[in-house]
Design a protein around this motif. Structure first.
Motif, short mmCIF file in Angstrom:
data_model
loop_
_atom_site.label_atom_id
_atom_site.label_comp_id
_atom_site.label_asym_id
_atom_site.label_seq_id
_atom_site.Cartn_x
_atom_site.Cartn_y
_atom_site.Cartn_z
N ALA A 14 -4.67 3.73 -14.03
CA ALA A 14 -5.75 3.88 -13.05
C ALA A 14 -7.09 3.44 -13.64
O ALA A 14 -7.91 2.83 -12.95
CB ALA A 14 -5.83 5.32 -12.59
N ALA A 15 -7.32 3.73 -14.91
CA ALA A 15 -8.57 3.33 -15.56
C ALA A 15 -8.66 1.81 -15.65
O ALA A 15 -9.72 1.22 -15.38
CB ALA A 15 -8.66 3.95 -16.95
N VAL A 16 -7.59 1.16 -16.01
CA VAL A 16 -7.57 -0.30 -16.09
C VAL A 16 -7.80 -0.91 -14.71
O VAL A 16 -8.57 -1.87 -14.55
CB VAL A 16 -6.25 -0.81 -16.72
N ALA A 17 -7.15 -0.34 -13.70
CA ALA A 17 -7.32 -0.85 -12.34
C ALA A 17 -8.77 -0.67 -11.88
O ALA A 17 -9.34 -1.56 -11.25
CB ALA A 17 -6.37 -0.13 -11.38
N ALA A 18 -9.38 0.47 -12.19
CA ALA A 18 -10.76 0.71 -11.79
C ALA A 18 -11.71 -0.27 -12.48
O ALA A 18 -12.64 -0.78 -11.87
CB ALA A 18 -11.16 2.14 -12.12
N SER A 20 -10.93 -3.27 -13.53
CA SER A 20 -10.68 -4.58 -12.94
C SER A 20 -11.40 -4.73 -11.61
O SER A 20 -12.03 -5.75 -11.34
CB SER A 20 -9.18 -4.80 -12.73
N VAL A 21 -11.32 -3.71 -10.79
CA VAL A 21 -11.99 -3.75 -9.49
C VAL A 21 -13.51 -3.82 -9.68
O VAL A 21 -14.20 -4.59 -9.01
CB VAL A 21 -11.60 -2.53 -8.63
N ALA A 22 -14.02 -3.04 -10.60
CA ALA A 22 -15.47 -3.04 -10.85
C ALA A 22 -15.93 -4.41 -11.36
O ALA A 22 -16.97 -4.92 -10.94
CB ALA A 22 -15.83 -1.95 -11.85
N ALA A 23 -15.16 -5.00 -12.24
CA ALA A 23 -15.54 -6.31 -12.78
C ALA A 23 -15.49 -7.38 -11.71
O ALA A 23 -16.39 -8.23 -11.63
CB ALA A 23 -14.61 -6.68 -13.94
N CYS A 24 -14.49 -7.37 -10.88
CA CYS A 24 -14.38 -8.38 -9.82
C CYS A 24 -15.45 -8.20 -8.76
O CYS A 24 -15.99 -9.17 -8.26
CB CYS A 24 -13.00 -8.33 -9.18
N SER A 25 -15.75 -6.98 -8.39
CA SER A 25 -16.74 -6.78 -7.35
C SER A 25 -18.13 -7.15 -7.84
O SER A 25 -18.95 -7.63 -7.07
CB SER A 25 -16.72 -5.33 -6.86
#
Length: 72
Positions: A14-18, A20-25
């Motif tokens: 979940a931390a890695v996914a969060a 990734s989402v933060a970096a892409c956004s």
């Protein structure tokens, strides 16, 4: 023990996914900002072009008006 390892794996995923989402956004926001700035520059260029055309027309009218009395 398996439950604890499974929970740790889920939290790490979940931390890695969060991240990734933060970096892409963030990149998308920067791209949107750049696009907005480019659009603003294009609008400013259009306005400047319109102003230059109006000034050119005014100069042509003034030159035409100045030449007209001399012809009479």
């Amino acid at each position: 023990m398996k439950t604890q390892a499974f929970r740790t794996l889920i939290v790490a995923t979940a931390a890695v996914a969060a991240l990734s989402v933060a970096a892409c956004s963030k990149k998308a926001e920067e791209a949107n900002t750049a696009a907005a700035e480019a659009n603003a520059a294009a609008v400013a260029a259009d306005s400047a072009q319109d102003a230059a055309a109006a000034a050119g027309n005014a100069a042509a009218d003034a030159a035409g008006n100045a030449a007209a009395p001399a012809a009479h």
